[in-house]
Design a protein around this motif. Structure first.
Motif, PDB file in Angstrom:
ATOM      1  N   GLY A 162      14.242 -42.421   2.135  1.00 35.26           N
ATOM      2  CA  GLY A 162      14.942 -42.757   0.752  1.00 35.26           C
ATOM      3  C   GLY A 162      15.170 -44.158   0.798  1.00 35.26           C
ATOM      4  O   GLY A 162      15.454 -44.906   1.871  1.00 35.26           O
ATOM      5  N   ALA A 186      18.220 -46.735  -0.311  1.00 41.11           N
ATOM      6  CA  ALA A 186      19.457 -46.543  -0.732  1.00 41.11           C
ATOM      7  C   ALA A 186      20.095 -47.865  -1.275  1.00 41.11           C
ATOM      8  O   ALA A 186      19.603 -48.976  -0.662  1.00 41.11           O
ATOM      9  CB  ALA A 186      20.218 -46.350   0.777  1.00 41.11           C
ATOM     10  N   ASP A 226      17.718 -47.254  -5.723  1.00 42.58           N
ATOM     11  CA  ASP A 226      18.529 -46.117  -5.180  1.00 42.58           C
ATOM     12  C   ASP A 226      17.996 -44.800  -5.531  1.00 42.58           C
ATOM     13  O   ASP A 226      17.861 -44.477  -6.668  1.00 42.58           O
ATOM     14  CB  ASP A 226      19.931 -46.361  -5.413  1.00 42.58           C
ATOM     15  N   GLY A 227      17.545 -43.967  -4.617  1.00 38.46           N
ATOM     16  CA  GLY A 227      17.313 -42.681  -4.544  1.00 38.46           C
ATOM     17  C   GLY A 227      15.731 -42.555  -4.418  1.00 38.46           C
ATOM     18  O   GLY A 227      15.282 -41.456  -4.458  1.00 38.46           O
TER      19      GLY A 227
END
Length: 90
Positions: free
Chosen positions: A30, A32, A37-38
């Protein structure tokens, strides 16, 4: 740079054209922190050294707008966890 996943000059950072939807059995990391983000990055087939080098992801949400890159690297305290944002690049 062509987004092929090959090395990024002498930095050893891999460039990718944004996040992907990995298939079954894929290895993912992922992203971060901003700007991605995400989002997920498929690291299937990357060596340990390549994963340790992180990735520069082409995106339009960073400091440099369309065509800019967001640099992400593994956290020192969690090398198997999400890649963390290091900064934006033109």
């Amino acid at each position: 740079m062509q987004g092929s996943g090959r090395g990024h000059g002498s930095t050893g950072v891999r460039e990718r054209r944004g996040a992907v939807r990995p298939g079954a059995g894929a290895r993912v990391r992922g992203a971060a922190r901003r700007p991605l983000d995400g989002e997920l990055l498929d690291v299937t087939g990357w060596s340990v050294a390549e994963r340790a080098g992180g990735a520069c992801l082409i995106n339009d949400r960073g400091r440099y707008g369309a065509g800019g890159r967001a640099a992400y690297t593994p956290a020192e305290d969690d090398p198997q966890g999400p890649f963390r944002w290091e900064g934006d690049m033109p």
